[in-house]
Scaffold this motif. Structure first.
Motif, PDB file in Angstrom:
ATOM      1  N   THR A  69       0.850  -1.188   0.000  1.00 25.53           N
ATOM      2  CA  THR A  69       0.000   0.000   0.000  1.00 25.53           C
ATOM      3  C   THR A  69       0.881   1.232   0.000  1.00 25.53           C
ATOM      4  N   GLY A  70       0.375   2.306  -0.540  1.00 26.47           N
ATOM      5  CA  GLY A  70       1.143   3.543  -0.556  1.00 26.47           C
ATOM      6  C   GLY A  70       2.171   3.555  -1.669  1.00 26.47           C
ATOM      7  N   ASP A  71       3.055   4.544  -1.585  1.00 22.08           N
ATOM      8  CA  ASP A  71       4.068   4.735  -2.618  1.00 22.08           C
ATOM      9  C   ASP A  71       5.235   5.481  -1.991  1.00 22.08           C
ATOM     10  N   PHE A  72       6.276   5.721  -2.803  1.00 24.79           N
ATOM     11  CA  PHE A  72       7.424   6.477  -2.306  1.00 24.79           C
ATOM     12  C   PHE A  72       7.988   7.322  -3.441  1.00 24.79           C
ATOM     13  N   PHE A 113       3.112   4.646   2.793  1.00 27.00           N
ATOM     14  CA  PHE A 113       4.067   3.585   2.454  1.00 27.00           C
ATOM     15  C   PHE A 113       5.059   3.337   3.588  1.00 27.00           C
ATOM     16  N   SER A 114       5.347   2.080   3.845  1.00 29.27           N
ATOM     17  CA  SER A 114       6.437   1.701   4.737  1.00 29.27           C
ATOM     18  C   SER A 114       7.081   0.444   4.172  1.00 29.27           C
ATOM     19  N   GLY A 115       8.382   0.396   4.229  1.00 27.53           N
ATOM     20  CA  GLY A 115       9.084  -0.769   3.708  1.00 27.53           C
ATOM     21  C   GLY A 115      10.510  -0.442   3.357  1.00 27.53           C
ATOM     22  N   THR A 116      11.182  -1.406   2.695  1.00 25.84           N
ATOM     23  CA  THR A 116      12.588  -1.268   2.319  1.00 25.84           C
ATOM     24  C   THR A 116      12.693  -1.059   0.818  1.00 25.84           C
ATOM     25  N   VAL A 117      13.470  -0.054   0.436  1.00 24.73           N
ATOM     26  CA  VAL A 117      13.672   0.289  -0.965  1.00 24.73           C
ATOM     27  C   VAL A 117      15.115  -0.034  -1.333  1.00 24.73           C
ATOM     28  N   THR A 177      23.010   0.136   0.926  1.00 21.90           N
ATOM     29  CA  THR A 177      22.532  -0.261  -0.405  1.00 21.90           C
ATOM     30  C   THR A 177      21.008  -0.266  -0.499  1.00 21.90           C
ATOM     31  N   SER A 178      20.315  -0.183   0.644  1.00 24.41           N
ATOM     32  CA  SER A 178      18.858  -0.086   0.654  1.00 24.41           C
ATOM     33  C   SER A 178      18.443   0.812   1.809  1.00 24.41           C
ATOM     34  N   VAL A 179      17.262   1.406   1.682  1.00 23.40           N
ATOM     35  CA  VAL A 179      16.762   2.357   2.673  1.00 23.40           C
ATOM     36  C   VAL A 179      15.410   1.870   3.186  1.00 23.40           C
ATOM     37  N   THR A 180      15.281   1.772   4.501  1.00 19.91           N
ATOM     38  CA  THR A 180      14.013   1.387   5.124  1.00 19.91           C
ATOM     39  C   THR A 180      13.338   2.634   5.695  1.00 19.91           C
ATOM     40  N   VAL A 181      12.079   2.845   5.304  1.00 16.24           N
ATOM     41  CA  VAL A 181      11.357   4.034   5.768  1.00 16.24           C
ATOM     42  C   VAL A 181      10.054   3.614   6.437  1.00 16.24           C
ATOM     43  N   ALA A 182       9.670   4.391   7.447  1.00 16.80           N
ATOM     44  CA  ALA A 182       8.393   4.185   8.133  1.00 16.80           C
ATOM     45  C   ALA A 182       7.324   5.025   7.455  1.00 16.80           C
ATOM     46  N   SER A 183       6.064   4.692   7.710  1.00 22.07           N
ATOM     47  CA  SER A 183       4.952   5.446   7.136  1.00 22.07           C
ATOM     48  C   SER A 183       5.082   6.921   7.483  1.00 22.07           C
ATOM     49  N   VAL A 209      19.345   6.570 -11.221  1.00 17.25           N
ATOM     50  CA  VAL A 209      19.323   5.871  -9.931  1.00 17.25           C
ATOM     51  C   VAL A 209      17.895   5.378  -9.720  1.00 17.25           C
ATOM     52  N   THR A 210      17.745   4.084  -9.450  1.00 16.71           N
ATOM     53  CA  THR A 210      16.428   3.463  -9.343  1.00 16.71           C
ATOM     54  C   THR A 210      16.229   2.879  -7.955  1.00 16.71           C
ATOM     55  N   GLY A 211      15.042   3.137  -7.393  1.00 17.36           N
ATOM     56  CA  GLY A 211      14.639   2.533  -6.129  1.00 17.36           C
ATOM     57  C   GLY A 211      13.519   1.535  -6.376  1.00 17.36           C
ATOM     58  N   THR A 212      13.625   0.340  -5.784  1.00 18.19           N
ATOM     59  CA  THR A 212      12.647  -0.722  -6.010  1.00 18.19           C
ATOM     60  C   THR A 212      12.197  -1.305  -4.680  1.00 18.19           C
ATOM     61  N   SER A 213      10.882  -1.431  -4.533  1.00 20.27           N
ATOM     62  CA  SER A 213      10.310  -2.095  -3.362  1.00 20.27           C
ATOM     63  C   SER A 213       9.124  -2.901  -3.839  1.00 20.27           C
ATOM     64  N   GLY A 214       9.298  -4.238  -3.882  1.00 16.35           N
ATOM     65  CA  GLY A 214       8.220  -5.069  -4.410  1.00 16.35           C
ATOM     66  C   GLY A 214       7.912  -4.689  -5.832  1.00 16.35           C
ATOM     67  N   GLY A 215       6.647  -4.378  -6.121  1.00 17.37           N
ATOM     68  CA  GLY A 215       6.252  -3.995  -7.466  1.00 17.37           C
ATOM     69  C   GLY A 215       6.388  -2.512  -7.742  1.00 17.37           C
ATOM     70  N   LEU A 216       6.869  -1.725  -6.765  1.00 19.32           N
ATOM     71  CA  LEU A 216       7.029  -0.277  -6.939  1.00 19.32           C
ATOM     72  C   LEU A 216       8.438   0.036  -7.407  1.00 19.32           C
ATOM     73  N   THR A 217       8.556   0.881  -8.435  1.00 18.47           N
ATOM     74  CA  THR A 217       9.858   1.297  -8.945  1.00 18.47           C
ATOM     75  C   THR A 217       9.798   2.766  -9.332  1.00 18.47           C
ATOM     76  N   HIS A 218      10.764   3.538  -8.826  1.00 19.03           N
ATOM     77  CA  HIS A 218      10.875   4.955  -9.189  1.00 19.03           C
ATOM     78  C   HIS A 218      12.333   5.298  -9.408  1.00 19.03           C
TER      79      HIS A 218
END
Length: 459
Positions: free
Chosen positions: A353-356, A385-389, A407-413, A439-448
């Motif tokens: 849920t959510g986005d980044f 959104f909360s999770g690891t990118v 190499t990855s960033v974890t963010v809270a809602s 530079v690409t960030g990926t978390s599950g099916g989200l990519t920016h």
């Protein structure tokens, strides 16, 4: 008669041989082809009378191949034409080699490949003994040079592909190997950058050691690329041991990566490598199975077959209705009664849920070829959104490396997190100019993604 190539004579003879595959009209063009090899014989030693004769035999049609692809550039390597490039004669065995066009096993595209033709000589007479192409799926082989010793054959050549920089290679065969085959190719020196000159040279060589030993029977020389500077080709010399008869055919199947996680409705890929373990290569067919089976979960391989060593892509897909959980995807390679497998462990998670958003500050950097420069990558939670990118970069300029910390960033809602991206130059081989790095960030099916303008100066 065009491009008559003299043989390197490796044993004594009173007859000197030359070879051409261009008789009559043979003009290099994308449509020119040949299906005849002519052997010209000069018998006698001056000042005695020298007799010149020739005879021809049919060969499989040879066509000029395409120029060779290479990574990170639309510039291709010129593979020129399909005239004879190298000839070696030893004890009535006459080998000739040149560039050809073929569709490798397991491939669907025409590539440049190696043509090898062996003739058996008896005085002024030459009879075809072997006639075949040597190639690899997805790769371009070019500029073969040959030499021989006691029935063994060595071949020095170049290769490249959309993922392989111009490299120096070698292969060969023992006299007891099956007809029309070469043993698995070896990398003599791997290239590290593309050639952008628009002209690659046919500067490959092969020679028999003057005093052959168990560790030094042949020497090969070949081109590879470690600098993009015009005409700055690099040359490597390699030592080759004898070619022994291969053992029983066998192979292995491996995956990279061997596991991964996807969100419902998304997919992932893994590279399947089928490697030759022993013997002479034979066709291996690939198939997949999934345990347990699940709604919307599929796995396919492309290509579905090839001759080791070759690679294939395992593609896994899910739908929004695929149950979450862990699955085993098995890739099996089969050849006759042989069967080998590798397993990919797949985890399917619920939809995020959510986005980044992702941004870089500063978004423009300047460094010299020997220096470094850093920027801060910020990941910001949107809509809860909360999770690891996970972070990655796209194509980098030649000679530049990049690293993230972390190499990855974890963010809270509702929160954000950062990583430091550092670029490093590596001296004279580093490209100069202004480049755009993604530079690409990926978390599950989200990519920016975000872009950085990187300027590299000479000093």
């Amino acid at each position: 008669m065009f491009s008559l190539h003299p043989a390197e004579h490796l044993s004594s003879s009173t007859t000197f041989y030359m070879v051409t595959d261009c008789t009559g009209t043979c003009i290099p063009s994308p449509t020119s082809q040949t299906n005849t090899e002519t052997v010209v014989s000069l018998t006698g030693i001056p000042p005695a009378t020298v007799t010149v004769s020739s005879n021809s035999f049919s060969i499989a049609t040879s066509v000029i191949g395409p120029n060779a692809a290479q990574p990170g550039t639309s510039t291709t390597l010129a593979t020129n034409d399909n005239r004879v490039e190298s000839v070696a004669w030893e004890s009535n065995s006459l080998w000739a080699s040149w560039n050809d066009a073929c569709i490798p096993s397991g491939d669907s595209a025409t590539r440049t490949c190696l043509r090898l033709v062996q003739a058996t000589t008896s005085g002024a007479t030459a009879t075809k003994a072997q006639d075949f192409d040597f190639s690899a799926s997805g790769q371009y082989y070019f500029y073969p040079a040959v030499s021989s010793y006691q029935g063994q054959l060595v071949v020095s050549f170049g290769r490249s592909s959309s993922s392989i920089f111009p490299s120096a290679m070698a292969t060969g065969r023992a006299s007891s190997d099956p007809l029309n085959t070469l043993q698995s190719a070896a990398v003599i020196r791997a290239g590290t950058t593309a050639d952008t000159s628009g002209r690659y040279g046919d500067y490959f060589g092969a020679a028999t050691d003057p005093t052959p030993t168990s560790s030094s029977t042949f020497w090969v020389a070949g081109e590879y690329r470690k600098s993009t500077t015009f005409q700055n080709w690099n040359t490597v010399i390699g030592q080759i041991a004898p070619f022994s008869a291969p053992g029983t055919f066998d192979y292995s199947v491996s995956l990279n990566p061997t596991s991964g996680s996807v969100v419902q409705g998304s997919g992932t890929t893994s590279t399947v490598t089928v490697s030759l373990v022993s013997g002479t290569t034979q066709t291996v067919s690939l198939g997949t199975s999934i345990n347990p089976s699940a709604t919307g979960l599929t796995a396919t391989v492309n290509p579905t077959s090839g001759n080791p060593t070759f690679t294939s892509t395992l593609a896994i897909s899910t739908t929004s209705s695929t149950p979450t959980g862990s699955y085993s995807v098995t890739v099996t390679g089969t050849s006759g009664t042989l069967s080998h497998s590798a397993i990919y462990t797949l985890t399917v998670t619920g939809q995020v849920t959510g986005d980044f958003s992702i941004s870089a500050s500063p978004s423009s950097l300047t460094m010299n070829r020997f220096g470094s420069a850093s920027t801060t990558i910020t990941i910001t939670s949107l809509s809860g959104f909360s999770g690891t990118v996970s972070l990655s970069t796209g194509t980098l300029p030649a000679g530049v490396t990049a690293s993230f910390n972390p190499t990855s960033v974890t963010v809270a809602s509702g929160g954000s997190g950062t990583s430091t991206l550092t670029f490093n130059g590596h001296g004279g081989g580093t490209a100069t100019g202004t480049f755009t790095v993604t530079v690409t960030g990926t978390s599950g099916g989200l990519t920016h993604s975000t872009t950085i303008t990187l300027t590299i100066t000479k000093h």
